[in-house]
Design a protein around this motif. Structure first.
Motif, PDB file in Angstrom:
ATOM      1  N   PRO A 475    -134.545-109.090  -4.378  1.00 55.43           N
ATOM      2  CA  PRO A 475    -133.951-108.545  -5.632  1.00 55.43           C
ATOM      3  C   PRO A 475    -133.307-107.270  -5.699  1.00 55.43           C
ATOM      4  O   PRO A 475    -132.274-107.077  -6.309  1.00 55.43           O
ATOM      5  CB  PRO A 475    -135.067-108.583  -6.582  1.00 55.43           C
ATOM      6  N   THR A 476    -133.766-106.280  -5.041  1.00 56.38           N
ATOM      7  CA  THR A 476    -132.980-104.871  -5.057  1.00 56.38           C
ATOM      8  C   THR A 476    -131.918-104.982  -4.372  1.00 56.38           C
ATOM      9  O   THR A 476    -130.802-104.242  -4.856  1.00 56.38           O
ATOM     10  CB  THR A 476    -134.298-103.857  -4.311  1.00 56.38           C
ATOM     11  N   ALA A 501    -134.015-102.125   7.005  1.00 57.52           N
ATOM     12  CA  ALA A 501    -133.998-103.425   7.567  1.00 57.52           C
ATOM     13  C   ALA A 501    -133.687-104.346   6.578  1.00 57.52           C
ATOM     14  O   ALA A 501    -133.128-105.452   6.848  1.00 57.52           O
ATOM     15  CB  ALA A 501    -135.402-103.767   7.979  1.00 57.52           C
ATOM     16  N   ALA A 502    -134.267-104.034   5.152  1.00 55.91           N
ATOM     17  CA  ALA A 502    -133.691-105.060   3.997  1.00 55.91           C
ATOM     18  C   ALA A 502    -132.132-105.272   3.973  1.00 55.91           C
ATOM     19  O   ALA A 502    -131.533-105.901   3.735  1.00 55.91           O
ATOM     20  CB  ALA A 502    -134.250-104.554   2.816  1.00 55.91           C
ATOM     21  N   ALA A 550    -132.897-101.288  -8.819  1.00 51.34           N
ATOM     22  CA  ALA A 550    -134.525-101.384  -8.820  1.00 51.34           C
ATOM     23  C   ALA A 550    -134.949-102.655  -9.784  1.00 51.34           C
ATOM     24  O   ALA A 550    -134.153-102.806 -10.532  1.00 51.34           O
ATOM     25  CB  ALA A 550    -135.095-100.155  -9.301  1.00 51.34           C
ATOM     26  N   ARG A 551    -135.785-103.291  -9.366  1.00 50.74           N
ATOM     27  CA  ARG A 551    -136.415-104.353 -10.394  1.00 50.74           C
ATOM     28  C   ARG A 551    -136.799-103.731 -11.551  1.00 50.74           C
ATOM     29  O   ARG A 551    -137.399-102.589 -11.761  1.00 50.74           O
ATOM     30  CB  ARG A 551    -137.457-105.219  -9.740  1.00 50.74           C
ATOM     31  N   ASP A 557    -139.582 -97.582  -4.609  1.00 50.75           N
ATOM     32  CA  ASP A 557    -138.528 -98.255  -3.845  1.00 50.75           C
ATOM     33  C   ASP A 557    -137.166 -98.534  -4.670  1.00 50.75           C
ATOM     34  O   ASP A 557    -136.702 -99.365  -4.906  1.00 50.75           O
ATOM     35  CB  ASP A 557    -139.008 -99.580  -3.409  1.00 50.75           C
ATOM     36  N   ARG A 558    -136.836 -97.431  -5.426  1.00 57.08           N
ATOM     37  CA  ARG A 558    -135.461 -97.517  -6.359  1.00 57.08           C
ATOM     38  C   ARG A 558    -134.585 -96.814  -5.210  1.00 57.08           C
ATOM     39  O   ARG A 558    -134.748 -95.965  -4.850  1.00 57.08           O
ATOM     40  CB  ARG A 558    -135.707 -96.632  -7.414  1.00 57.08           C
ATOM     41  N   LEU A 559    -133.465 -97.635  -5.030  1.00 57.17           N
ATOM     42  CA  LEU A 559    -132.362 -97.095  -4.525  1.00 57.17           C
ATOM     43  C   LEU A 559    -131.327 -96.748  -5.415  1.00 57.17           C
ATOM     44  O   LEU A 559    -130.885 -97.233  -6.249  1.00 57.17           O
ATOM     45  CB  LEU A 559    -131.882 -98.390  -3.598  1.00 57.17           C
ATOM     46  N   LEU A 560    -130.892 -95.400  -4.845  1.00 58.63           N
ATOM     47  CA  LEU A 560    -129.556 -94.823  -5.534  1.00 58.63           C
ATOM     48  C   LEU A 560    -128.416 -94.973  -4.855  1.00 58.63           C
ATOM     49  O   LEU A 560    -128.378 -95.079  -3.587  1.00 58.63           O
ATOM     50  CB  LEU A 560    -129.829 -93.281  -5.424  1.00 58.63           C
TER      51      LEU A 560
END
Length: 580
Positions: A475-476, A501-502, A550-551, A557-560
């Motif tokens: 989802p992210t 890897a994701a 982020a979900r 685990d929030r990606l900017l």
């Protein structure tokens, strides 16, 4: 060997466990969790990333198969063989099936672990020191039937261990280490009866364990196990240990040392501990090896007279040595449950030798406890699934929504059918177990093993969409793609290997370390936790924050996502050559 054995077993107590039922139980356990599951955080996903980097290196790059890398970093465990196997299968995988085919060798390794444990206990139980008391007028269990019953019990005990379920269904070096440790176990257990097969098993186990990131453990298991087999009295029916056998075992240990040295695999990761860590290790062993550890302790107590000269009793000394080495490795390497995973075959073997000594009251206690525990767990799984699908009971449905905001439940007829069939089989098994039937050595382990398999199967079918949503980066990454669009290259700064890897797997993009913006890589992703450290550097390179992926409700685990601060000037096209 003059000490009396505590095992008193009649021939009626070693009746055969139906092979089809045992096979179906093992197949259900092995396949559930490998099929239909997205790669989970974190090590399962990291391992897939290493395999993808080996099988599908970036354009213009060459993969180094002796130094696998992910985001430019080497694997700290230096595990080579599991990544080689996964990458080899990925090369043959059609697009979209990479993770499925990468898991195939690990499916085989889990099945091999179960088979190796069964044959190891079968061989150990055939030794004269492990045989039950001979009756004055006959009627004691035959050696082969007794060994088969104990081997069945050990396999059921291994399936029942709570710690085996998740780690044994991940495509990580931990599973390959478990498999090759089991090969060493079965190879040493079957010596000297099958010299060629046993030698090949020990050789494959030591070399595989070395290439899976545990050369020290391989050396300790091989050297100590070889000494135990050398000192143990031999069974005339199985043959005698010869100097050639010992020489071959010593040569295998030397091969392990040479291979680890040539590939620079020796890594000493000894972690200092405090006394408080003893309680952590005790809690880890308490739940991770449940319910086999109480039976293992009972076995050591009932066979305590033989432990004084343990080297004369390989059915006790060999599995106990494997447990001691693995628990020691767990203590010295940071109290990791992945290191403790290797102790499970040895603990299951010790638990099997407790079965001939169990009192009827203790066996009944095990049955009733496991019946209530696993029935309650299965009922809870069903109730929560019904709440996800129907919204009733409303309180449970609200709790699911609160814990997994944004999750949309989906109904699968196949998953529902398999779960219903497994539940009905559990009900039939409970009815059979509490009914009147002849005693069997393995009967006390039927409900624990079947209950563990049932709950794992229900989780991996009914709850699979929820677990994939909660434990994967899918989802992210989808939110990242909503911003970056069709970009096939992303720059990165300060992300974890699992996040990298994701992006490789879910987004199928090429990753490049952060530099100035370019038309080929016009977007940059970064873990939010590293923003205070890298914000000024990214501004100097010409990046500005665009969005956050982020979900809903998730703080970790929030990606900017960053875009160029200034428009990128297109590279002028080269003039076409003049035509003659």
């Amino acid at each position: 060997m003059n000490l009396p054995t505590p095992a008193i077993v009649a021939q009626s107590a070693v009746r055969r466990l139906p092979r089809l039922a045992l096979l179906l139980l093992c197949v259900s356990y092995v396949l559930a969790g490998f099929w239909g599951r997205a790669p989970w955080k974190s090590q399962d996903l990291e391992s897939l990333g290493y395999m993808l980097q080996l099988a599908q290196p970036a354009l213009g790059e060459t993969a180094n198969w002796f130094r696998p890398t992910l985001l430019g970093q080497h694997d700290p465990q230096l595990a080579l063989l599991p990544y080689w196997l996964g990458a080899g299968f990925i090369k043959w995988a059609p697009q979209g099936w990479e993770d499925v085919l990468a898991r195939l060798p690990f499916v085989g390794m889990l099945g091999l672990t179960l088979a190796a444990t069964w044959y190891a206990v079968y061989a150990l139980a055939r030794h004269p020191a492990a045989q039950p008391v001979a009756f004055a007028f006959g009627g004691e269990a035959k050696p082969s039937d007794y060994a088969r019953a104990l081997a069945d019990g050990s396999l059921l005990a291994l399936l029942a261990c709570l710690g085996l379920a998740r780690l044994a269904h991940e495509a990580t070096p931990a599973l390959s280490q478990l498999c090759f440790a089991s090969l060493i176990f079965v190879g040493l257990s079957t010596l000297p009866r099958w010299r060629l097969q046993s030698g090949l098993a020990v050789a494959a186990g030591m070399l595989g364990l070395t290439l899976s990131g545990a050369p020290s453990v391989a050396l300790w298991l091989g050297v100590g196990g070889s000494l135990i087999r050398a000192l143990a009295p031999t069974d005339p029916a199985q043959g005698r240990m010869r100097m050639l056998d010992l020489g071959l075992l010593a040569l295998l240990c030397l091969l392990c040392v040479t291979t680890a040295g040539a590939l620079d695999l020796w890594r000493w990761r000894v972690v200092p501990h405090e006394m408080a860590d003893v309680h952590i290790l005790a809690k880890l062993m308490l739940w991770f090896t449940w319910p086999a550890w109480p039976l293992a302790l009972w076995s050591l107590w009932r066979w305590r007279a033989q432990l004084i000269q343990a080297w004369r009793y390989p059915h006790l000394a060999l599995p106990l040595w494997f447990v001691v080495v693995t628990v020691g490795a767990t203590w010295l390497t940071g109290l990791s449950d992945r290191a403790l995973l290797l102790a499970l075959p040895g603990i299951a073997a010790l638990a099997a030798f407790a079965l001939p000594t169990l009192r009827r009251s203790l066996g009944a206690l095990i049955d009733w406890f496991t019946l209530l525990f696993f029935s309650f767990c299965a009922l809870a799984i069903w109730v929560i699934w019904v709440a996800m699908q129907t919204g009733a009971p409303p309180k449970i449905a609200a709790n699911v929504t609160k814990l997994a905001p944004g999750f949309l439940p989906e109904f699968s007829l196949l998953a529902f059918g398999l779960s219903l069939l497994a539940t009905l089989a559990w009900v039939w098994l409970v009815k059979w177990r509490i009914g009147h039937h002849r005693a069997a050595l393995w009967k006390s382990m039927v409900l624990p093993a079947s209950g563990a398999v049932l709950c794992w199967l229900l989780l991996m079918s009914l709850w699979m969409p929820l677990l994939n949503f909660a434990r994967s980066y899918g989802p992210t990454v989808q939110k990242v793609q909503l911003v970056t669009g069709t970009a096939r290259c992303l720059q990165y700064a300060g992300i974890s290997q699992a996040q990298g890897a994701a992006l490789l797997f879910h987004a199928r993009v090429r990753l490049k370390a952060a530099t100035t913006p370019s038309a080929q890589c016009p977007w940059l992703v970064m873990d939010e936790k590293n923003l205070p450290l890298l914000e000024d550097r990214l501004q100097d390179l010409g990046w500005t924050l665009e969005a956050t992926a982020a979900r809903l409700g998730e703080r970790s685990d929030r990606l900017l996502i960053f875009r160029p601060a200034q428009p990128i000037q297109a590279t002028p096209a080269l003039p076409e050559p003049a035509k003659n």
